[in-house]
Structures are given as structure tokens and as C-alpha cells.
Write an enzyme that holds these catalytic residues in place. Structure first.
Site, short mmCIF file in Angstrom:
data_model
loop_
_atom_site.label_atom_id
_atom_site.label_comp_id
_atom_site.label_asym_id
_atom_site.label_seq_id
_atom_site.Cartn_x
_atom_site.Cartn_y
_atom_site.Cartn_z
N HIS A 119 0.83 -1.22 0.00
CA HIS A 119 0.00 0.00 0.00
C HIS A 119 0.86 1.27 0.00
CE1 HIS A 119 0.98 -0.68 4.25
NE2 HIS A 119 0.91 0.63 4.37
N ILE A 120 0.30 2.34 -0.54
CA ILE A 120 0.90 3.67 -0.39
C ILE A 120 -0.23 4.67 -0.17
CG2 ILE A 120 3.08 3.55 -1.65
CD1 ILE A 120 1.55 4.57 -4.15
N SER A 169 10.23 1.09 -5.47
CA SER A 169 10.15 1.70 -6.77
C SER A 169 11.55 2.04 -7.28
CB SER A 169 9.31 2.96 -6.61
OG SER A 169 9.37 3.75 -7.74
N TYR A 183 6.97 11.18 -1.16
CA TYR A 183 6.87 9.77 -1.57
C TYR A 183 8.26 9.14 -1.68
CZ TYR A 183 5.61 6.04 -5.05
OH TYR A 183 5.43 4.87 -5.75
N LYS A 187 10.11 5.80 0.27
CA LYS A 187 10.56 4.60 -0.45
C LYS A 187 12.05 4.35 -0.23
CE LYS A 187 6.79 2.98 -2.38
NZ LYS A 187 6.18 1.76 -1.83
N ILE A 218 4.18 1.59 -13.88
CA ILE A 218 3.18 0.53 -14.08
C ILE A 218 1.81 1.17 -14.36
CG2 ILE A 218 2.17 -1.57 -13.07
CD1 ILE A 218 5.26 -1.62 -13.28
N1 LIG Z 1 2.10 2.24 -10.40
C1 LIG Z 1 3.38 2.56 -10.56
O1 LIG Z 1 3.78 3.17 -11.56
C2 LIG Z 1 4.38 2.16 -9.52
C3 LIG Z 1 5.75 2.33 -9.81
C4 LIG Z 1 6.69 1.98 -8.87
C5 LIG Z 1 6.28 1.45 -7.65
N2 LIG Z 1 4.96 1.29 -7.38
C6 LIG Z 1 4.57 0.76 -6.07
O2 LIG Z 1 3.62 -0.28 -6.21
C7 LIG Z 1 2.75 -0.29 -5.08
C8 LIG Z 1 1.31 -0.29 -5.57
O3 LIG Z 1 1.10 0.84 -6.39
P1 LIG Z 1 -0.25 1.06 -7.21
O4 LIG Z 1 0.06 1.91 -8.36
O5 LIG Z 1 -0.94 -0.25 -7.38
O6 LIG Z 1 -1.07 1.95 -6.14
P2 LIG Z 1 -2.64 2.30 -6.08
O7 LIG Z 1 -3.35 1.79 -7.28
O8 LIG Z 1 -2.74 3.75 -5.73
O9 LIG Z 1 -3.13 1.44 -4.82
C9 LIG Z 1 -2.78 1.83 -3.52
C10 LIG Z 1 -3.45 0.88 -2.55
O10 LIG Z 1 -3.17 1.33 -1.22
C11 LIG Z 1 -4.41 1.54 -0.52
N3 LIG Z 1 -4.26 2.67 0.39
C12 LIG Z 1 -4.14 3.99 0.08
N4 LIG Z 1 -4.06 4.74 1.18
C13 LIG Z 1 -4.13 3.87 2.23
C14 LIG Z 1 -4.14 4.05 3.64
N5 LIG Z 1 -4.02 5.26 4.20
N6 LIG Z 1 -4.25 2.96 4.43
C15 LIG Z 1 -4.38 1.72 3.88
N7 LIG Z 1 -4.39 1.49 2.56
C16 LIG Z 1 -4.27 2.57 1.74
C17 LIG Z 1 -5.44 1.80 -1.61
O11 LIG Z 1 -6.73 1.40 -1.23
P3 LIG Z 1 -7.81 2.34 -0.48
O12 LIG Z 1 -7.90 3.61 -1.24
O13 LIG Z 1 -9.05 1.49 -0.54
O14 LIG Z 1 -7.30 2.49 0.92
C18 LIG Z 1 -4.96 0.86 -2.71
O15 LIG Z 1 -5.43 -0.45 -2.47
C19 LIG Z 1 3.13 0.93 -4.24
O16 LIG Z 1 3.97 0.52 -3.17
C20 LIG Z 1 3.89 1.81 -5.22
O17 LIG Z 1 4.83 2.65 -4.57
C21 LIG Z 1 4.00 1.64 -8.29
#
Ligand SMILES: NC(=O)c1ccc[n+]([C@@H]2O[C@H](COP(=O)([O-])OP(=O)(O)OC[C@H]3O[C@@H](n4cnc5c(N)ncnc54)[C@H](OP(=O)(O)O)[C@@H]3O)[C@@H](O)[C@H]2O)c1
Ligand SMILES: *[C@@H]1O[C@H](CO)[C@@H](O)[C@H](O)[C@H]1NC(C)=O
Ligand SMILES: *[C@@H]1O[C@H](CO)[C@@H](O)[C@H](O)[C@H]1NC(C)=O
Length: 293
Positions: A119-120, A169, A183, A187, A218
Site C-alpha cells: 500500500h501507499i 520503486s 513519496y 521509499k 506501471i
Molecule cells: N504504479 C506505478 O507506476 C508504480 C511504480 C513503482 C512502484 N509502485 C509501487 O507499487 C505499489 C502499488 O502501487 P499502485 O500503483 O498499485 O497503487 P494504487 O493503485 O494507488 O493502490 C494503492 C493501494 O493502497 C491503498 N491505500 C491507500 N491509502 C491507504 C491508507 N491510508 N491505508 C491503507 N491502505 C491505503 C489503496 O486502497 P484504499 O484507497 O481502498 O485504501 C490501494 O489499495 C506501491 O507501493 C507503489 O509505490 C507503483
């Protein structure tokens, strides 16, 4: 030959030998019946991780804030073949909640084989406002809750020879980039915590593995919505990303790179030629689309 040259030749030979003879191969059965927590699983990469695990017959316990979404994900996990699927809704800015999720794994699953921290919290994409509270809040959600859950889960993971997976990341966990200062702070902290913990565990003959995931851009809804007007790249698919995370975790890899060549290469290049990496990153941004500070 100088010492460094000898070391380098040895390094290349050793790397090649390691690459060709390390015979570990991933099999989906590795995850069958495994008791796994996935955080941030209401959407994005976490949701996809839950679906892959369900297809592999794992027992999943998912968490995030939005209960309605979690219910839907649990239902789909069950339809895909999960051995069991449960959710707990709550906010990871609350360390009592973070600990409760792990305790519930004991009650609901009877133990734990893998803790996937993914989560983030929400963050703005833009020039840093200078407001330190923004960093403090994000440190709670993105970092302190990871440390809290890890501490709470270690006794169960010691019993099961289990694994911890921390999703980080490339461009904010290994390489500094603009517009995401709070952010990026959280990380980079993950690397310090988990890389040091890995070594402390090894020094105590622990058999808990720690995998840090170094992901490139992603195509999750959240990422595309917040950065696509500035970051001029094609994002990689979240489904494949989720599968690579699971594979690396099952093989107990210390770091998981996806997309592999890009993330691995830029991480190495960053050590040797940081100015070049900074230049390369800056020149691919559509900076005219970023609002001034
Ligand atoms: N997407 C990219 O380009 C990318 C690149 C590099 C790394 N990453 C890493 O991959 C991971 C997932 O990224 P993603 O893009 O899938 O993110 P995302 O779609 O924004 O999903 C974030 C998740 O965290 C939950 N969340 C948000 N605030 C929260 C809180 N305060 N307490 C508990 N849960 C919370 C959200 O659900 P709710 O809103 O229901 O709480 C959601 O399930 C992260 O660690 C991110 O840093 C992503
Ligand atoms: C953990 O690993 C050790 C050493 O391989 C083994 O003896 C033990 O049975 C394993 N425990 C579990 C629960 O898999
Ligand atoms: C560590 O755990 C893994 C996975 O259960 C097992 O295959 C391995 O034998 C264990 N190694 C040691 C040294 O306990």
C-alpha cells in the site's frame, strides 16, 4: 594483473556461472495453501497480486481502506480458486490497525507464510510545497506501517520459514526524481530498513527471506492519472508486474526488478553515472505540463 582487475574477472566469471547454474525455477504450486497478507489490495498492483495468488490456491487476507472494494476483490479471489479469502478494512496511518491485521492472520489463517507490503498513501504530484507535515504523514502510511507489520509478523514467519515482500520503486526508491519528494523519502527508507534487517536476520540464522521490489512505471489507474501528463513513457502492465513480484518472492530473491532490464540497468547506472541518469530522466519529462511551484 592488479587486484581490482583480478576481482573484476572473478566477478564476471562468477556472475555468469551463477546465472547459468542457479537452477531455481518458479512453479505456481509453491504458493498453494500458503497463508498470505496483501496490503493495498483494493486496486492496482495489490489487487492483481491477490488474483494471481487466488489462482495458485493460496489463502489470502487482504487489506485497504475501502470496504466495498475489498468485498468485491475477495469475491473474485474465491471465484478464481483461492483456498480462502478474507479482508480487513482500515487505515495504515494507524499503527494499532497495522498490528491488528497481522494478529488477525493468526486468528483467521492460523499463521503466516508471506507478508506482502504494497500500500501507499495518496500524495500530490508536483513541486514540493515545503510543508514537512506532508512528509510526516506519508512516512506513517508508507514506511512506519511496513516496519510495524514486519515486527509483528516476524515470530509467525520464523515458524514458517516465511517471506516478507516490500514493494518499492525504481524512480523514488533507488533513483531520486522530481515532483514526489515526500513519496521518495518514504521509499528510500524502505531500502535502509529492509536491507539492514535482511542482514541482521541472516546473522541470527533466521530463515525469513526479504524481497524488495524495484518497479518501473506501471499502468495502474492511480499512477497513470497522476503522472502521464509529465512522464513521457509507456507504463508496463500491472498484471505481469504482480506475477513477477510473486515469482521473485517465492524464489526468495533479495531484490525483484520489473521491468527487469530497465530497472536493473538504471539502478546500476545510477551508482556509476548519477549525472547521466539525472540528465536522461529530466530530458524525458514534459516539463511544460507541470504547474509552477
Ligand atoms: N504504479 C506505478 O507506476 C508504480 C511504480 C513503482 C512502484 N509502485 C509501487 O507499487 C505499489 C502499488 O502501487 P499502485 O500503483 O498499485 O497503487 P494504487 O493503485 O494507488 O493502490 C494503492 C493501494 O493502497 C491503498 N491505500 C491507500 N491509502 C491507504 C491508507 N491510508 N491505508 C491503507 N491502505 C491505503 C489503496 O486502497 P484504499 O484507497 O481502498 O485504501 C490501494 O489499495 C506501491 O507501493 C507503489 O509505490 C507503483
Ligand atoms: C524450515 O526450514 C528448516 C530447514 O530447512 C526445516 O528443518 C523446517 O522443517 C522448516 N519448517 C517449515 C515449517 O517449513
Ligand atoms: C529455509 O526455508 C526454505 C523455504 O521453506 C527451505 O527450502 C530451506 O531449506 C530453509 N533453509 C534453512 C537453512 O533453514
Amino acid at each position: 594483473m592488479g587486484l581490482f582487475k583480478k576481482l573484476f574477472v572473478f566477478f564476471v566469471g562468477f556472475s555468469l556461472a551463477f546465472y547459468f547454474y542457479s537452477g531455481d525455477e518458479f512453479k505456481p504450486e509453491m504458493l498453494k495453501g500458503k497463508r498470505i497478507i496483501v496490503t493495498g489490495a483494493s486496486t492496482g498492483i495489490g489487487e492483481q497480486i491477490a488474483y494471481h495468488l487466488a489462482q495458485m490456491g493460496s489463502k489470502v487476507l487482504i487489506t485497504a481502506r475501502r470496504e466495498e472494494r475489498l468485498k468485491e476483490v475477495v469475491a473474485k479471489c474465491l471465484s478464481l480458486g483461492a483456498a480462502s479469502a478474507h479482508y480487513i478494512a482500515g487505515n495504515m496511518d494507524d499503527m494499532v490497525f497495522a498490528e491488528t491485521v497481522v494478529k488477525e492472520a493468526k486468528n483467521i489463517l492460523g499463521g503466516l507464510d508471506m507478508l506482502i507490503l504494497n500500500h501507499i498513501g495518496h500524495h500530490k504530484y508536483g513541486y514540493f510545497s515545503g510543508n514537512i507535515d506532508e512528509i510526516r504523514k506519508l512516512i506513517e502510511v508508507n514506511f512506519l506501517s511496513y516496519a510495524t507489520m514486519t515486527v509483528a509478523a516476524l515470530p509467525m514467519l520464523e515458524k514458517s520459514n516465511g517471506s516478507i515482500v516490500a514493494v518499492s520503486s525504481l524512480a523514488v526508491g533507488k533513483i531520486g526524481v522530481p515532483f514526489v519528494i515526500p513519496y521518495a523519502s518514504t521509499k528510500f527508507a524502505l531500502d535502509g530498513f529492509f536491507s539492514s534487517l535482511r542482514l541482521e536476520l541472516a546473522l541470527q540464522n533466521s530463515n525469513v527471506s526479504i524481497s524488495l521490489c524495484i518497479l518501473s512505471y506501471i499502468n495502474t489507474d492511480a499512477a497513470v492519472k497522476s503522472i502521464s501528463h509529465v512522464v513521457n513513457q509507456t507504463p508496463a502492465p500491472k498484471e505481469e508486474c504482480a506475477l513477477e513480484i510473486i515469482k521473485g518472492a517465492a524464489l526468495r530473491k533479495r531484490e525483484i526488478y520489473y521491468e527487469y532490464a530497465l530497472a536493473k540497468f538504471l539502478t546500476l547506472l545510477r551508482t556509476w553515472a548519477p549525472e547521466f541518469v539525472d540528465y536522461g530522466l529530466s530530458s524525458t519529462l514534459n516539463i511544460e505540463n507541470m504547474k509552477p511551484a
